[in-house]
Enzyme design. Structure first.
Site, PDB file in Angstrom:
ATOM      1  N   ASP A  14       0.830  -1.212   0.000  1.00  0.00           N
ATOM      2  CA  ASP A  14       0.000   0.000   0.000  1.00  0.00           C
ATOM      3  C   ASP A  14       0.860   1.256   0.000  1.00  0.00           C
ATOM      4  N   ASP A  57      11.389   3.567  13.217  1.00  0.00           N
ATOM      5  CA  ASP A  57      10.748   2.289  13.526  1.00  0.00           C
ATOM      6  C   ASP A  57       9.571   2.550  14.457  1.00  0.00           C
ATOM      7  N   LEU A  79       0.832   3.144   7.792  1.00  0.00           N
ATOM      8  CA  LEU A  79       0.595   1.861   7.126  1.00  0.00           C
ATOM      9  C   LEU A  79       1.491   0.756   7.673  1.00  0.00           C
ATOM     10  N   ALA A  80       2.521   1.097   8.427  1.00  0.00           N
ATOM     11  CA  ALA A  80       3.465   0.076   8.908  1.00  0.00           C
ATOM     12  C   ALA A  80       2.783  -0.841   9.903  1.00  0.00           C
ATOM     13  N   GLN A  82       3.109  -5.399  11.372  1.00  0.00           N
ATOM     14  CA  GLN A  82       3.305  -6.825  11.075  1.00  0.00           C
ATOM     15  C   GLN A  82       1.945  -7.238  10.527  1.00  0.00           C
ATOM     16  N   SER A 124      -8.450  -2.651   9.808  1.00  0.00           N
ATOM     17  CA  SER A 124      -8.617  -3.835   8.962  1.00  0.00           C
ATOM     18  C   SER A 124      -9.944  -4.542   9.188  1.00  0.00           C
ATOM     19  N   GLU A 126     -10.113  -7.570   9.364  1.00  0.00           N
ATOM     20  CA  GLU A 126      -9.820  -8.665  10.303  1.00  0.00           C
ATOM     21  C   GLU A 126     -10.393  -8.359  11.683  1.00  0.00           C
ATOM     22  N   TYR A 148      -3.183 -10.717  15.338  1.00  0.00           N
ATOM     23  CA  TYR A 148      -3.163  -9.565  14.429  1.00  0.00           C
ATOM     24  C   TYR A 148      -4.479  -8.784  14.524  1.00  0.00           C
ATOM     25  N   ARG A 183       1.602  -7.424  -4.187  1.00  0.00           N
ATOM     26  CA  ARG A 183       1.239  -8.095  -2.941  1.00  0.00           C
ATOM     27  C   ARG A 183       2.370  -9.046  -2.516  1.00  0.00           C
ATOM     28  N   ARG A 190      -1.660 -13.654  -4.083  1.00  0.00           N
ATOM     29  CA  ARG A 190      -0.363 -13.643  -4.799  1.00  0.00           C
ATOM     30  C   ARG A 190       0.259 -15.033  -4.804  1.00  0.00           C
TER      31      ARG A 190
HETATM   32  P1  NAP Z   1       2.831  -4.920   3.855  1.00  0.00           P
HETATM   33  O1  NAP Z   1       3.030  -5.039   2.392  1.00  0.00           O
HETATM   34  O2  NAP Z   1       3.074  -6.088   4.735  1.00  0.00           O
HETATM   35  O3  NAP Z   1       3.752  -3.697   4.359  1.00  0.00           O
HETATM   36  C1  NAP Z   1       4.000  -3.479   5.714  1.00  0.00           C
HETATM   37  C2  NAP Z   1       4.997  -2.336   5.851  1.00  0.00           C
HETATM   38  O4  NAP Z   1       5.223  -2.081   7.241  1.00  0.00           O
HETATM   39  C3  NAP Z   1       6.372  -2.617   5.239  1.00  0.00           C
HETATM   40  O5  NAP Z   1       6.832  -1.426   4.629  1.00  0.00           O
HETATM   41  C4  NAP Z   1       7.230  -2.930   6.461  1.00  0.00           C
HETATM   42  O6  NAP Z   1       8.609  -2.640   6.291  1.00  0.00           O
HETATM   43  C5  NAP Z   1       6.633  -1.949   7.466  1.00  0.00           C
HETATM   44  N1  NAP Z   1       6.910  -2.255   8.866  1.00  0.00           N
HETATM   45  C6  NAP Z   1       6.620  -3.396   9.545  1.00  0.00           C
HETATM   46  N2  NAP Z   1       6.979  -3.274  10.831  1.00  0.00           N
HETATM   47  C7  NAP Z   1       7.505  -2.038  10.976  1.00  0.00           C
HETATM   48  C8  NAP Z   1       8.059  -1.325  12.081  1.00  0.00           C
HETATM   49  N3  NAP Z   1       8.145  -1.873  13.290  1.00  0.00           N
HETATM   50  N4  NAP Z   1       8.496  -0.054  11.876  1.00  0.00           N
HETATM   51  C9  NAP Z   1       8.433   0.498  10.648  1.00  0.00           C
HETATM   52  N5  NAP Z   1       7.931  -0.127   9.567  1.00  0.00           N
HETATM   53  C10 NAP Z   1       7.472  -1.388   9.731  1.00  0.00           C
HETATM   54  O7  NAP Z   1       1.337  -4.419   4.175  1.00  0.00           O
HETATM   55  P2  NAP Z   1       0.253  -3.745   3.199  1.00  0.00           P
HETATM   56  O8  NAP Z   1      -0.536  -4.824   2.551  1.00  0.00           O
HETATM   57  O9  NAP Z   1       0.888  -2.694   2.383  1.00  0.00           O
HETATM   58  O10 NAP Z   1      -0.723  -3.099   4.282  1.00  0.00           O
HETATM   59  C11 NAP Z   1      -0.509  -1.777   4.779  1.00  0.00           C
HETATM   60  C12 NAP Z   1      -1.239  -1.607   6.100  1.00  0.00           C
HETATM   61  O11 NAP Z   1      -2.630  -1.824   5.908  1.00  0.00           O
HETATM   62  C13 NAP Z   1      -0.824  -2.594   7.204  1.00  0.00           C
HETATM   63  O12 NAP Z   1      -0.933  -1.914   8.428  1.00  0.00           O
HETATM   64  C14 NAP Z   1      -1.875  -3.683   7.115  1.00  0.00           C
HETATM   65  O13 NAP Z   1      -1.997  -4.351   8.358  1.00  0.00           O
HETATM   66  C15 NAP Z   1      -3.094  -2.866   6.774  1.00  0.00           C
HETATM   67  N6  NAP Z   1      -4.146  -3.540   6.026  1.00  0.00           N
HETATM   68  C16 NAP Z   1      -3.849  -4.197   4.870  1.00  0.00           C
HETATM   69  C17 NAP Z   1      -4.857  -4.777   4.138  1.00  0.00           C
HETATM   70  C18 NAP Z   1      -4.559  -5.495   2.847  1.00  0.00           C
HETATM   71  O14 NAP Z   1      -5.439  -6.255   2.389  1.00  0.00           O
HETATM   72  N7  NAP Z   1      -3.412  -5.265   2.217  1.00  0.00           N
HETATM   73  C19 NAP Z   1      -6.193  -4.695   4.595  1.00  0.00           C
HETATM   74  C20 NAP Z   1      -6.457  -4.004   5.770  1.00  0.00           C
HETATM   75  C21 NAP Z   1      -5.434  -3.405   6.472  1.00  0.00           C
HETATM   76  P3  NAP Z   1       9.671  -3.735   5.695  1.00  0.00           P
HETATM   77  O15 NAP Z   1       9.629  -3.558   4.208  1.00  0.00           O
HETATM   78  O16 NAP Z   1      10.922  -3.297   6.334  1.00  0.00           O
HETATM   79  O17 NAP Z   1       9.190  -5.091   6.143  1.00  0.00           O
HETATM   80  N1  GDD Z   2      -1.893 -16.853   3.224  1.00  0.00           N
HETATM   81  C1  GDD Z   2      -2.566 -17.965   2.913  1.00  0.00           C
HETATM   82  N2  GDD Z   2      -1.876 -19.035   2.413  1.00  0.00           N
HETATM   83  N3  GDD Z   2      -3.897 -17.998   3.095  1.00  0.00           N
HETATM   84  C2  GDD Z   2      -4.563 -19.120   2.750  1.00  0.00           C
HETATM   85  C3  GDD Z   2      -3.916 -20.238   2.221  1.00  0.00           C
HETATM   86  C4  GDD Z   2      -2.503 -20.202   2.048  1.00  0.00           C
HETATM   87  O1  GDD Z   2      -1.868 -21.153   1.606  1.00  0.00           O
HETATM   88  N4  GDD Z   2      -4.851 -21.190   1.962  1.00  0.00           N
HETATM   89  C5  GDD Z   2      -6.029 -20.677   2.315  1.00  0.00           C
HETATM   90  N5  GDD Z   2      -5.871 -19.430   2.795  1.00  0.00           N
HETATM   91  C6  GDD Z   2      -6.935 -18.570   3.349  1.00  0.00           C
HETATM   92  C7  GDD Z   2      -6.638 -18.067   4.764  1.00  0.00           C
HETATM   93  O2  GDD Z   2      -6.910 -19.096   5.730  1.00  0.00           O
HETATM   94  C8  GDD Z   2      -7.595 -16.887   4.834  1.00  0.00           C
HETATM   95  O3  GDD Z   2      -8.880 -17.325   5.205  1.00  0.00           O
HETATM   96  C9  GDD Z   2      -7.651 -16.387   3.380  1.00  0.00           C
HETATM   97  O4  GDD Z   2      -7.056 -17.406   2.574  1.00  0.00           O
HETATM   98  C10 GDD Z   2      -6.910 -15.069   3.155  1.00  0.00           C
HETATM   99  O5  GDD Z   2      -5.612 -15.157   3.701  1.00  0.00           O
HETATM  100  P1  GDD Z   2      -4.504 -14.026   3.448  1.00  0.00           P
HETATM  101  O6  GDD Z   2      -4.361 -13.771   2.000  1.00  0.00           O
HETATM  102  O7  GDD Z   2      -3.289 -14.434   4.201  1.00  0.00           O
HETATM  103  O8  GDD Z   2      -5.175 -12.712   4.030  1.00  0.00           O
HETATM  104  P2  GDD Z   2      -5.968 -12.409   5.397  1.00  0.00           P
HETATM  105  O9  GDD Z   2      -7.410 -12.245   5.020  1.00  0.00           O
HETATM  106  O10 GDD Z   2      -5.626 -13.368   6.449  1.00  0.00           O
HETATM  107  O11 GDD Z   2      -5.349 -11.008   5.815  1.00  0.00           O
HETATM  108  C11 GDD Z   2      -5.161  -9.969   4.851  1.00  0.00           C
HETATM  109  O12 GDD Z   2      -6.303  -9.149   4.809  1.00  0.00           O
HETATM  110  C12 GDD Z   2      -6.583  -8.425   6.021  1.00  0.00           C
HETATM  111  C13 GDD Z   2      -7.875  -7.634   5.787  1.00  0.00           C
HETATM  112  O13 GDD Z   2      -8.970  -8.469   5.946  1.00  0.00           O
HETATM  113  C14 GDD Z   2      -3.907  -9.178   5.266  1.00  0.00           C
HETATM  114  O14 GDD Z   2      -3.569  -8.267   4.261  1.00  0.00           O
HETATM  115  C15 GDD Z   2      -4.137  -8.391   6.548  1.00  0.00           C
HETATM  116  O15 GDD Z   2      -3.015  -7.536   6.802  1.00  0.00           O
HETATM  117  C16 GDD Z   2      -5.402  -7.529   6.344  1.00  0.00           C
HETATM  118  O16 GDD Z   2      -5.671  -6.776   7.499  1.00  0.00           O
END
Ligand code: NAP
Ligand code: GDD
Length: 320
Positions: A14, A57, A79-80, A82, A124, A126, A148, A183, A190
């Site tokens: 993001d 950090d 956005l940072a 785990q 999120s 979640e 998480y 992703r 992905r």
């Molecule tokens: P991501 O690809 O996993 O990126 C996470 C970022 O956070 C990376 O740049 C990572 O740096 C940095 N980071 C982790 N721990 C840190 C720390 N202690 N201090 C500073 N930076 C740190 O996540 P994303 O998919 O872009 O998501 C962005 C945000 O939206 C996250 O907060 C995630 O939980 C939230 N979110 C995501 C989704 C989704 O579907 N993508 C949905 C809802 C909410 P490094 O490169 O050094 O690891």
């Molecule tokens: N990762 C993963 N790997 N997930 C799997 C797999 C696999 O091999 N097989 C099935 N799944 C199922 C997971 O059990 C989950 O129900 C679903 O696929 C999505 O998993 P993820 O893609 O890992 O995403 P997430 O929904 O757990 O979390 C993501 O979305 C959240 C928002 O709802 C992350 O981006 C979170 O950071 C974000 O907050």
């Protein structure tokens, strides 16, 4: 004078799309990166010369205060985190430190340095976990199902609390899953599109997955960062659900992704218990009406187009 924005997590999926958007809006973009023995700038390499990258950090409040004092952003996008749900069971304390307490550190740094700074928190879907209503909107109660999810609930409420306690312009975007060719490979979309590309090119002959019945509301990340930006342009801070309003099982994701490469998913997908979670979020589907009505936000990319885009990008990358 150009507006200045600080993005934490700029090296993530993001962060890279949001940086592109803010640059196109004429912002001076400061990105916080954590110290690492190897650089993790792959997603922002194409715009790196237009960014100011600073070391910090979320675990270290002093670094946050120093960055705010030196760069004086008008807007902070936090956005940072785990962000991988499965890892949060293996590293629950670290997940709490970054994904939950990190939000307090940043909010408190803002309060200390300049309470006029506008703040976006990456909340999120979640947080809805074991869902209490279908579809989920801003009024649906939270029931997180992973360390998480619990950490994100804390981050969400501390954002609301600082808004109410100190009158900060702090908004929380409750974003449903959003994906892209950028992703991380550990997330299911992905993992599947990359697996399809490897199988198509003869580099693998199976794809091992966990729960195929889980359903998610999947959108395109570039659409979703627009909603973050719009939230901070409003006169009043608030919380918004950002979603497509549609849900699809992982099984359908497999079907569409394999079909995009002319393959049949059942010939290659193997169920592997190591990818099952101790507690699952079975169904997520969001109601984005408020974001559409108040922010004027619309998603542009639908589910089949998203999956096809990701398969095409993985095929191209592997062929290269
Ligand atoms: P991501 O690809 O996993 O990126 C996470 C970022 O956070 C990376 O740049 C990572 O740096 C940095 N980071 C982790 N721990 C840190 C720390 N202690 N201090 C500073 N930076 C740190 O996540 P994303 O998919 O872009 O998501 C962005 C945000 O939206 C996250 O907060 C995630 O939980 C939230 N979110 C995501 C989704 C989704 O579907 N993508 C949905 C809802 C909410 P490094 O490169 O050094 O690891
Ligand atoms: N990762 C993963 N790997 N997930 C799997 C797999 C696999 O091999 N097989 C099935 N799944 C199922 C997971 O059990 C989950 O129900 C679903 O696929 C999505 O998993 P993820 O893609 O890992 O995403 P997430 O929904 O757990 O979390 C993501 O979305 C959240 C928002 O709802 C992350 O981006 C979170 O950071 C974000 O907050």
């Amino acid at each position: 004078m150009a507006k200045r924005a600080l993005i934490t997590g700029i090296t993530g999926q993001d962060g890279s799309y949001l940086a592109e958007l803010l640059l196109s809006e004429g912002y001076h973009v400061v990105g916080m990166v954590r110290r690492s023995s190897t650089e993790t700038f792959e997603r922002i390499a194409h715009i790196q010369d237009q960014l100011t990258l600073v070391s910090g950090d979320l675990l270290d409040e002093v670094s946050l205060i120093n960055i705010l004092q030196e760069h004086r952003p008008h807007e902070v996008y936090n956005l940072a985190a785990q962000s991988f749900v499965q890892t949060s069971w293996a590293q629950p304390v670290f997940t709490g430190e970054s994904t939950a307490m990190g939000v307090t550190r940043m909010l408190d740094a803002i309060r200390t340095v300049d309470s006029e700074i506008r703040f976006y928190q990456a909340s999120s879907s979640e947080m809805f976990g074991k869902v209490q209503a279908v579809p989920q909107d801003e009024d649906t109660p939270f029931y997180p199902r992973s360390p998480y999810g619990v950490a994100k609930v804390y981050g969400h409420w501390i954002t609301v609390n600082y808004r109410e306690s100190y009158d900060l312009h702090a908004s929380s975007g409750i974003l449903f899953n959003h994906e892209s060719p950028r992703r991380g490979l550990e997330f299911v979309t992905r993992k599947v599109t990359n697996g399809v590309a490897k199988i198509k090119l003869g580099l693998a002959n199976e794809l091992r997955l966990g729960n195929l019945d889980a359903q998610r509301d999947w959108g395109f990340a570039a659409d979703y960062v627009r909603a973050m930006y719009l939230m901070l342009q409003q006169d009043r801070p608030d919380d918004y659900v950002v979603a497509t309003g549609e849900t699809h099982p992982v099984r359908e994701l497999c079907e569409v992704a394999f079909a995009a490469a002319g393959l049949h998913w059942e010939n290659f997908v193997v169920i592997d218990p190591q990818f099952m979670r101790p507690a699952e979020v079975d169904l997520l589907v969001g109601d984005p009406s408020k974001a559409e009505r108040v922010l004027g936000w619309r998603r542009e990319v639908d589910f089949p187009s998203l999956v096809e885009m990701m398969v095409a990008a993985d095929l191209k990358a592997l062929q290269r």
